[in-house]
Motif scaffolding. Structure first.
Motif, PDB file in Angstrom:
ATOM      1  N   THR A  57       1.096  -1.061   0.054  1.00  0.00           N
ATOM      2  CA  THR A  57      -0.076  -0.031  -0.026  1.00  0.00           C
ATOM      3  C   THR A  57       0.858   1.204   0.232  1.00  0.00           C
ATOM      4  O   THR A  57       1.972   1.173   0.231  1.00  0.00           O
ATOM      5  CB  THR A  57      -1.013   0.009   1.092  1.00  0.00           C
ATOM      6  OG1 THR A  57      -0.288   0.364   2.477  1.00  0.00           O
ATOM      7  CG2 THR A  57      -1.828  -1.074   1.438  1.00  0.00           C
ATOM      8  N   THR A  59       1.707   3.480   2.188  1.00  0.00           N
ATOM      9  CA  THR A  59       2.620   3.425   3.248  1.00  0.00           C
ATOM     10  C   THR A  59       3.983   3.010   3.156  1.00  0.00           C
ATOM     11  O   THR A  59       5.138   3.482   3.615  1.00  0.00           O
ATOM     12  CB  THR A  59       1.822   2.938   4.576  1.00  0.00           C
ATOM     13  OG1 THR A  59       0.557   3.424   4.873  1.00  0.00           O
ATOM     14  CG2 THR A  59       2.831   3.223   5.794  1.00  0.00           C
ATOM     15  N   MET A  62       6.087   5.251   1.164  1.00  0.00           N
ATOM     16  CA  MET A  62       6.366   6.433   2.131  1.00  0.00           C
ATOM     17  C   MET A  62       7.612   5.992   2.817  1.00  0.00           C
ATOM     18  O   MET A  62       8.464   6.693   3.071  1.00  0.00           O
ATOM     19  CB  MET A  62       5.278   6.830   3.134  1.00  0.00           C
ATOM     20  CG  MET A  62       4.045   7.447   2.354  1.00  0.00           C
ATOM     21  SD  MET A  62       2.584   7.504   3.482  1.00  0.00           S
ATOM     22  CE  MET A  62       3.174   8.772   4.538  1.00  0.00           C
ATOM     23  N   PHE A  81      -2.092  11.400   7.963  1.00  0.00           N
ATOM     24  CA  PHE A  81      -0.846  11.003   7.052  1.00  0.00           C
ATOM     25  C   PHE A  81       0.257  11.875   7.303  1.00  0.00           C
ATOM     26  O   PHE A  81       1.530  11.214   7.077  1.00  0.00           O
ATOM     27  CB  PHE A  81      -1.473  11.193   5.494  1.00  0.00           C
ATOM     28  CG  PHE A  81      -2.488  10.176   5.304  1.00  0.00           C
ATOM     29  CD1 PHE A  81      -2.370   8.630   5.518  1.00  0.00           C
ATOM     30  CD2 PHE A  81      -3.859  10.425   5.552  1.00  0.00           C
ATOM     31  CE1 PHE A  81      -3.477   7.738   5.388  1.00  0.00           C
ATOM     32  CE2 PHE A  81      -4.974   9.747   5.226  1.00  0.00           C
ATOM     33  CZ  PHE A  81      -4.627   8.135   5.283  1.00  0.00           C
ATOM     34  N   ARG A  84       2.051  10.314  10.095  1.00  0.00           N
ATOM     35  CA  ARG A  84       2.411   9.046   9.664  1.00  0.00           C
ATOM     36  C   ARG A  84       4.163   9.403   9.324  1.00  0.00           C
ATOM     37  O   ARG A  84       4.911   8.509   9.366  1.00  0.00           O
ATOM     38  CB  ARG A  84       1.994   8.216   8.517  1.00  0.00           C
ATOM     39  CG  ARG A  84       2.362   7.009   8.233  1.00  0.00           C
ATOM     40  CD  ARG A  84       1.148   6.160   7.172  1.00  0.00           C
ATOM     41  NE  ARG A  84      -0.100   6.221   7.924  1.00  0.00           N
ATOM     42  CZ  ARG A  84      -1.045   5.389   7.287  1.00  0.00           C
ATOM     43  NH1 ARG A  84      -1.127   4.924   6.390  1.00  0.00           N
ATOM     44  NH2 ARG A  84      -2.066   5.375   8.083  1.00  0.00           N
ATOM     45  N   GLN A 128       2.417  15.975   2.608  1.00  0.00           N
ATOM     46  CA  GLN A 128       1.290  15.517   1.615  1.00  0.00           C
ATOM     47  C   GLN A 128       0.938  16.710   0.585  1.00  0.00           C
ATOM     48  O   GLN A 128       1.025  17.583   1.033  1.00  0.00           O
ATOM     49  CB  GLN A 128       0.024  15.102   2.508  1.00  0.00           C
ATOM     50  CG  GLN A 128       0.004  14.041   3.002  1.00  0.00           C
ATOM     51  CD  GLN A 128       0.982  13.687   4.211  1.00  0.00           C
ATOM     52  OE1 GLN A 128       1.481  14.497   4.989  1.00  0.00           O
ATOM     53  NE2 GLN A 128       1.729  12.299   4.025  1.00  0.00           N
ATOM     54  N   CYS A 130      -2.124  16.236  -0.986  1.00  0.00           N
ATOM     55  CA  CYS A 130      -3.576  16.409  -0.107  1.00  0.00           C
ATOM     56  C   CYS A 130      -3.385  15.531   0.826  1.00  0.00           C
ATOM     57  O   CYS A 130      -3.268  14.229   0.848  1.00  0.00           O
ATOM     58  CB  CYS A 130      -4.631  15.713  -1.135  1.00  0.00           C
ATOM     59  SG  CYS A 130      -6.226  15.521  -0.042  1.00  0.00           S
ATOM     60  N   SER A 132      -5.508  13.868   3.437  1.00  0.00           N
ATOM     61  CA  SER A 132      -6.801  13.259   3.357  1.00  0.00           C
ATOM     62  C   SER A 132      -7.556  13.172   4.259  1.00  0.00           C
ATOM     63  O   SER A 132      -8.755  13.037   4.374  1.00  0.00           O
ATOM     64  CB  SER A 132      -6.495  11.586   2.702  1.00  0.00           C
ATOM     65  OG  SER A 132      -5.720  11.723   1.597  1.00  0.00           O
ATOM     66  N   ASP A 159       3.814  13.172  -0.641  1.00  0.00           N
ATOM     67  CA  ASP A 159       2.721  12.039  -0.726  1.00  0.00           C
ATOM     68  C   ASP A 159       1.657  12.471  -1.571  1.00  0.00           C
ATOM     69  O   ASP A 159       0.888  13.519  -1.135  1.00  0.00           O
ATOM     70  CB  ASP A 159       2.425  11.908   0.596  1.00  0.00           C
ATOM     71  CG  ASP A 159       1.129  11.014   0.807  1.00  0.00           C
ATOM     72  OD1 ASP A 159       0.684  10.354  -0.073  1.00  0.00           O
ATOM     73  OD2 ASP A 159       0.795  10.578   1.969  1.00  0.00           O
ATOM     74  N   ILE A 161      -0.736  10.548  -2.828  1.00  0.00           N
ATOM     75  CA  ILE A 161      -1.611   9.568  -2.786  1.00  0.00           C
ATOM     76  C   ILE A 161      -3.139   9.900  -3.221  1.00  0.00           C
ATOM     77  O   ILE A 161      -3.707   8.865  -4.082  1.00  0.00           O
ATOM     78  CB  ILE A 161      -1.419   8.596  -1.518  1.00  0.00           C
ATOM     79  CG1 ILE A 161      -0.103   8.094  -1.436  1.00  0.00           C
ATOM     80  CG2 ILE A 161      -2.377   7.508  -1.489  1.00  0.00           C
ATOM     81  CD1 ILE A 161       0.339   7.266  -0.412  1.00  0.00           C
ATOM     82  N   THR A 162      -3.489  11.029  -2.663  1.00  0.00           N
ATOM     83  CA  THR A 162      -4.838  11.336  -3.083  1.00  0.00           C
ATOM     84  C   THR A 162      -4.803  12.830  -3.990  1.00  0.00           C
ATOM     85  O   THR A 162      -5.603  13.661  -3.971  1.00  0.00           O
ATOM     86  CB  THR A 162      -5.909  11.674  -2.080  1.00  0.00           C
ATOM     87  OG1 THR A 162      -5.071  12.459  -1.071  1.00  0.00           O
ATOM     88  CG2 THR A 162      -6.333  10.413  -1.255  1.00  0.00           C
ATOM     89  N   GLN A 182      -5.503   2.440  -4.792  1.00  0.00           N
ATOM     90  CA  GLN A 182      -6.659   2.509  -4.275  1.00  0.00           C
ATOM     91  C   GLN A 182      -7.292   3.721  -4.019  1.00  0.00           C
ATOM     92  O   GLN A 182      -8.460   3.904  -3.509  1.00  0.00           O
ATOM     93  CB  GLN A 182      -6.970   1.584  -2.935  1.00  0.00           C
ATOM     94  CG  GLN A 182      -6.607   2.539  -1.806  1.00  0.00           C
ATOM     95  CD  GLN A 182      -4.984   2.536  -1.514  1.00  0.00           C
ATOM     96  OE1 GLN A 182      -4.347   2.177  -2.275  1.00  0.00           O
ATOM     97  NE2 GLN A 182      -4.965   2.602  -0.065  1.00  0.00           N
TER      98      GLN A 182
END
Ligand SMILES: *Cc1c(COP(=O)(O)O)cnc(C)c1O
Length: 367
Positions: A57, A59, A62, A81, A84, A128, A130, A132, A159, A161-162, A182
């Motif tokens: 995934t 992470t 990351m 995030f 994270r 990030q 975005c 999330s 990041d 991811i979104t 995803q």
């Protein structure tokens, strides 16, 4: 039940069909051709010199960026995030300095420059695009430009991811851009992608990578030959080929324009029904509403409208409603979600229902 969470997102039928074919062995010319084609398309799509695909995934990607690019990390935490990043940096002894913000507040460029000014040991910044957790858009391009103007040797890790597949990202000053399967790609979870700059590639090659499973030097060497170090997530790669093909059918520019148009119409509609937009700077990937009674509204949406929207996390667990706007979401799905939310608010004793949500969405989307 309609899945309208901002990740995982629902997998469209054409993508499910592409993944329903018999499994291909990863050490075959047949798979290598698919892998090579996907890599080529991804490099352009992510505006990166190289891309690395991982069976993990987001992470995992990351974590790989933390182990490869930082000696001392600066982490930007405006949500789960961002937090994270800090936890990953601590886990790997990267002694992070953390800048912490409310989840609705974009990180100011000057704070980051000041942090770099006061500690010359910081050699990588993690943020990030975005966040999330609150649907927040950080001004990453501006931050990255300012960091590089100050010291071009500091790595900027974003990041996305979104954000990747949500809007075009200017990667001029970004060294590593991360995404996962995803979210905007609307695939099942468990595939991560890192887009790399020239400098990031140099660092990876000069050091021989870090760690074992997530060793980017080993991966890069293999992936340049259109294969992977370990077993590739073959089915997800086939799914991604179908998704990128579908985006090309629509046209990349139009695909992004549709996402932006749904978002703008969605914000107008939420304002029309008196809903409070949570982030100061909303990302295009989702519609994020703050409501004291969000937990009960979500329960009603699930039970009566068959609609699964996400809540918040931590202190905001029962205060946020997050509706996905990534990928191939149809405008009528967003219109329906806002209409259902308007009814739920009325049922909870709030503003009287008059259909202003769906009306405003439709007028704005088709204007
Ligand atoms: C979903 C998401 C992640 C990755 O989470 P995984 O569960 O590891 O896929 C990371 N960052 C952001 C901003 C996300 O939205």
């Amino acid at each position: 039940m309609i899945l309208m969470t901002p990740g995982p997102t629902p997998v469209p039928e054409f993508a499910r069909a592409a993944m329903a074919t018999p499994t291909i062995h990863h050490r075959t010319a047949e798979f290598e051709a698919i892998f090579g084609a996907v890599r080529d398309r991804l490099k352009k799509f992510m505006r990166a010199k190289e891309v690395i695909i991982l069976a993990s995934t987001g992470t995992g990607a990351m974590e790989a960026c933390v182990t490869h690019f930082a000696t001392k990390a600066l982490t930007i935490n405006a949500g789960k995030f961002g937090e994270r990043w800090t936890k990953l940096a601590k886990a790997h002894g990267k002694n992070p300095t953390e800048l912490k913000y409310d989840w609705n507040t974009p990180a100011p460029v000057n704070d980051i420059l000041a942090a770099l000014e006061s500690d010359s040991a910081i050699d990588a910044v993690f943020i990030q695009i975005c966040e999330s957790a609150g649907g927040l858009r950080h001004p990453v391009e501006e931050i990255a430009r300012a960091i590089k103007a100050k010291n071009e040797r500091i790595f900027v890790i974003a990041d996305g991811i979104t954000a990747v597949g949500v809007e075009p990202i200017d990667t001029t000053h970004i060294d590593a851009l991360i995404t996962g399967s995803q979210k905007a790609f609307m695939l099942p979870p468990a595939m991560a992608i890192i887009g790399l700059s020239e400098r990031a590639i140099e660092r990876i090659e000069a050091t021989g990578g870090a760690g074992y499973y997530f060793n980017l030097a080993i991966e890069l060497k293999n992936q340049r030959k259109n294969t992977t170090a370990w077993t590739a997530p073959t089915t997800l790669v086939q799914g991604l080929q179908a998704v990128l093909g579908e985006i090309d059918k629509i046209g990349e520019e139009k695909f992004y324009a549709l996402t932006a148009k749904r978002h703008a119409a969605g914000i107008a509609a939420l304002n029309a029904i008196g809903a409070k937009i949570y982030p100061q700077k909303p990302a295009l990937s989702m519609l994020t509403v703050y409501h004291e009674d969000a937990a009960n509204l979500r329960k009603w949406l699930k039970k009566e409208a068959d609609l699964n929207a996400a809540g918040g996390q931590d202190d905001l667990k029962d205060k946020l409603i997050r509706i996905n706007n990534m990928g191939f979401v149809a405008p009528q799905e967003i219109a329906w979600a806002i209409n259902a939310l308007e009814i739920a608010i009325a049922k909870a004793g709030g503003r009287k229902y008059d259909g202003a949500g769906v009306k405003t969405f439709t007028e704005n989307y088709y204007k």
